[in-house]
Write an enzyme that holds these catalytic residues in place. Structure first.
Site, mmCIF file in Angstrom:
data_model
loop_
_atom_site.group_PDB
_atom_site.id
_atom_site.type_symbol
_atom_site.label_atom_id
_atom_site.label_comp_id
_atom_site.label_asym_id
_atom_site.label_seq_id
_atom_site.Cartn_x
_atom_site.Cartn_y
_atom_site.Cartn_z
ATOM 1 N N LYS A 267 73.559 -17.913 129.526
ATOM 2 C CA LYS A 267 74.750 -18.499 128.882
ATOM 3 C C LYS A 267 75.993 -17.654 129.167
ATOM 4 O O LYS A 267 75.900 -16.492 129.555
ATOM 5 C CB LYS A 267 74.530 -18.603 127.362
ATOM 6 C CG LYS A 267 74.366 -17.223 126.671
ATOM 7 C CD LYS A 267 75.631 -16.653 126.157
ATOM 8 C CE LYS A 267 75.871 -15.207 126.233
ATOM 9 N NZ LYS A 267 75.155 -14.069 126.352
ATOM 10 N N SER B 164 63.813 -14.470 137.826
ATOM 11 C CA SER B 164 65.075 -14.758 137.150
ATOM 12 C C SER B 164 66.264 -14.625 138.085
ATOM 13 O O SER B 164 66.342 -13.685 138.873
ATOM 14 C CB SER B 164 65.267 -13.810 135.958
ATOM 15 O OG SER B 164 66.426 -14.210 135.251
ATOM 16 N N GLY C 117 70.881 -7.548 131.531
ATOM 17 C CA GLY C 117 71.830 -6.707 130.798
ATOM 18 C C GLY C 117 73.256 -6.865 131.298
ATOM 19 O O GLY C 117 74.025 -5.899 131.326
ATOM 20 N N GLY D 56 75.378 -9.548 130.202
ATOM 21 C CA GLY D 56 76.176 -10.418 129.332
ATOM 22 C C GLY D 56 75.881 -11.882 129.486
ATOM 23 O O GLY D 56 76.513 -12.721 128.836
ATOM 24 N N LEU D 57 74.899 -12.227 130.332
ATOM 25 C CA LEU D 57 74.614 -13.644 130.578
ATOM 26 C C LEU D 57 73.345 -14.113 129.866
ATOM 27 O O LEU D 57 72.775 -15.151 130.215
ATOM 28 C CB LEU D 57 74.516 -13.914 132.088
ATOM 29 C CG LEU D 57 75.759 -13.536 132.902
ATOM 30 C CD1 LEU D 57 75.568 -13.919 134.376
ATOM 31 C CD2 LEU D 57 77.009 -14.209 132.333
ATOM 32 N N GLY D 58 72.906 -13.347 128.874
ATOM 33 C CA GLY D 58 71.791 -13.805 128.057
ATOM 34 C C GLY D 58 70.438 -13.739 128.747
ATOM 35 O O GLY D 58 69.578 -14.585 128.504
ATOM 36 N N SER D 59 70.235 -12.700 129.577
ATOM 37 C CA SER D 59 68.923 -12.594 130.252
ATOM 38 C C SER D 59 67.805 -12.392 129.242
ATOM 39 O O SER D 59 66.705 -12.916 129.413
ATOM 40 C CB SER D 59 68.924 -11.449 131.273
ATOM 41 O OG SER D 59 68.953 -10.189 130.625
ATOM 42 N N SER D 60 68.080 -11.647 128.175
ATOM 43 C CA SER D 60 67.009 -11.406 127.196
ATOM 44 C C SER D 60 66.664 -12.717 126.494
ATOM 45 O O SER D 60 65.494 -13.018 126.258
ATOM 46 C CB SER D 60 67.416 -10.339 126.177
ATOM 47 O OG SER D 60 68.440 -10.818 125.339
ATOM 48 N N GLU E 275 64.546 -11.953 120.127
ATOM 49 C CA GLU E 275 65.907 -11.408 120.210
ATOM 50 C C GLU E 275 66.118 -10.325 119.143
ATOM 51 O O GLU E 275 66.777 -9.311 119.399
ATOM 52 C CB GLU E 275 66.932 -12.534 120.007
ATOM 53 C CG GLU E 275 67.070 -13.467 121.202
ATOM 54 C CD GLU E 275 67.848 -12.822 122.341
ATOM 55 O OE1 GLU E 275 67.194 -12.216 123.215
ATOM 56 O OE2 GLU E 275 69.084 -12.918 122.360
ATOM 57 N N ASP F 85 72.625 -16.767 121.715
ATOM 58 C CA ASP F 85 72.081 -16.735 123.078
ATOM 59 C C ASP F 85 70.811 -17.570 123.194
ATOM 60 O O ASP F 85 70.653 -18.379 124.116
ATOM 61 C CB ASP F 85 71.772 -15.290 123.500
ATOM 62 C CG ASP F 85 73.031 -14.458 123.695
ATOM 63 O OD1 ASP F 85 74.114 -14.901 123.281
ATOM 64 O OD2 ASP F 85 72.929 -13.347 124.253
#
Ligand code: ATP
Ligand code: MEV
Length: 414
Positions: A20, A154, A159, A161-165, A217, A228
């Protein structure tokens, strides 16, 4: 009494979920304020295959082989799902970290990042098991004999800021929910380029996946807002507060670029930074969060309610994005590399901001060209900006953002 077997599972299936970008409102959303965010066309995928790609060692009936971020964990499924076994003990017993973290393949992650991912994976597996099997101690008996392998891939930088977690947690929640028979078969999702090749789930299934992913999360970040994982689950574009999500129609005519500074950052650390500032100087920092909230409300007014119909959405969004960055900068969560990108964009009449937790990671550039340019001149203007970024910051990665991609889905044909 022996636990009943799992519903039949195909020997192979693939699930994916998007990352995201936050247009307005990161950090403030953690404190209940309104954000505007969109899923992006960069996805995390997990391929499930059974049986597992290793022979079961003595005493292990369901080995699980999980490959992600250059790591490979070989886990005893019974230990993973045993709620009396601490996750750290499962981690220590998995044949993962000692050999693989030292290997070249795993240099992209630190031990702490790998531990957090493993902890989230374990939490999610146990939550899905607890929802499907009573008592939970019988869950392991319902795993496929011979275990399974799960291979993640992926397109999302980790890490950044694009919501990888969140994409990892959502995919993991969907896989475990499917393994335990908690999901329906869903509905084919038709698009012009991939008719029926993907299936999406109904509201109740998505709500289940989202709620389980949120716990992952929480393991990774402590006090996430849930934005996210919600974007990764549902996809699209939305107004979001932790209490409410309102989906919006596609943002046609608005285009964005994502620039990854390559500066590593840690969401948990960024969240702590803001918490400490608020505790120390609430009178200074609360108003910044409230201003960010006001930007989210103004977006709603201009793009959704269209209260006066007189505000130019492009001009508004340009100003809102710039102002949001300045507020985040004042909150102390930006980074010189992000500020440099924002300055570059602003010097050319464009708007940009950090996106996500900040401290590094990505900037979002809004392609609203200065007024008066034709579409061709606008495109040339953006290309010129990209060239300037490439020349002045050769280590950064630039890509056009596809916003509003579908949420978590099952791929029929992979
Ligand atoms: N494919 C993956 N497999 C396993 N763990 C992952 C994967 N992608 C991300 N993670 C976990 O998520 C952590 C990164 O989360 P973090 O919140 O710091 O970044 P992000 O989600 O990319 O950015 P943001 O929260 O700002 O949107 C990694 O350290 C790792 O523990
Ligand atoms: C910084 C933050 O607002 C966005 C991270 O992508 C954290 C959150 O919402 O949980």
């Amino acid at each position: 009494m022996a636990a009943s077997p799992l519903p039949p599972l195909p020997s192979r299936f693939t699930i994916s979920a998007p990352g995201k970008t936050i247009l307005l409102g990161e950090h403030a959303v953690v404190y209940g304020h309104q954000a505007v965010a969109a899923s992006i066309g960069l996805r995390t995928t997990a391929q499930f295959t059974r049986p597992a790609a290793v022979a079961a060692p003595d005493g292990v009936t369901a080995p699980l082989v999980v490959a992600t971020m250059g790591l490979e964990w070989v886990i005893d499924g019974a230990r993973l799902l045993d709620p009396t076994c601490r996750w750290e003990a499962v981690w220590d017993a998995s044949q993962c970290h000692a050999s693989l973290l030292a290997s070249a393949a795993a240099t992209v992650v630190t031990t702490e990042q790998a531990r957090r991912a493993f902890h989230a994976f374990c939490t999610i597996a146990r939550l899905a098991a607890a929802q499907a099997v009573t008592p939970p101690a019988e869950a392991a008996a319902r795993l496929p004999a011979g275990g399974f392998s799960l291979e993640y891939a992926s397109a999302l930088p980790v890490g950044a800021g694009l919501g990888s977690s969140a994409a990892f947690n959502v995919v993991t929640a969907a896989v475990w929910s499917r393994v335990f028979g908690l999901l329906s078969d869903g509905e084919p999702h038709h698009t012009a380029d991939s008719p029926g090749a993907r299936r999406t789930w109904h509201a109740a299934d998505l709500a289940r996946i989202n709620a389980i992913a949120l716990e992952g999360e929480r393991v990774m970040h402590g006090t996430p807002s849930g934005l996210d994982n919600t974007l990764s689950t549902y996809g699209g574009i939305c107004l979001y507060t932790p209490q409410n999500m309102r989906r919006l129609p596609p943002l046609t005519g608005h285009a964005f670029t994502l620039v990854d500074t390559g500066v590593p950052k840690d969401t948990q650390h960024q969240l702590t930074l803001v918490r400490e500032r608020l505790d120390r100087w609430p009178g200074v920092y609360q108003p910044l969060l409230e201003s960010i909230h006001a930007l989210g409300l103004a977006f709603e007014q201009v793009f959704v309610d269209d209260a006066d119909g007189k505000t130019d959405p492009v001009a508004f969004l340009r100003e809102a994005i710039t102002t949001n960055h300045l507020l985040l900068q004042a909150l102390g969560v930006s980074h010189p590399s992000l500020d440099a990108l924002v300055d570059l964009a602003r010097a050319r009449g464009l708007a940009a901001k950090m996106t996500g937790a900040g401290g590094g990671g990505c900037a979002l550039i809004y392609h609203a060209a200065p007024p008066g340019l034709s579409p061709e001149e606008g495109a040339a203007h953006v290309a010129e900006l990209h060239a300037v970024i490439r020349a002045s910051h050769p280590g950064m990665t630039i890509q056009q953002a596809v916003v509003g991609d579908i949420g978590v889905c099952l791929h029929d044909s992979l």
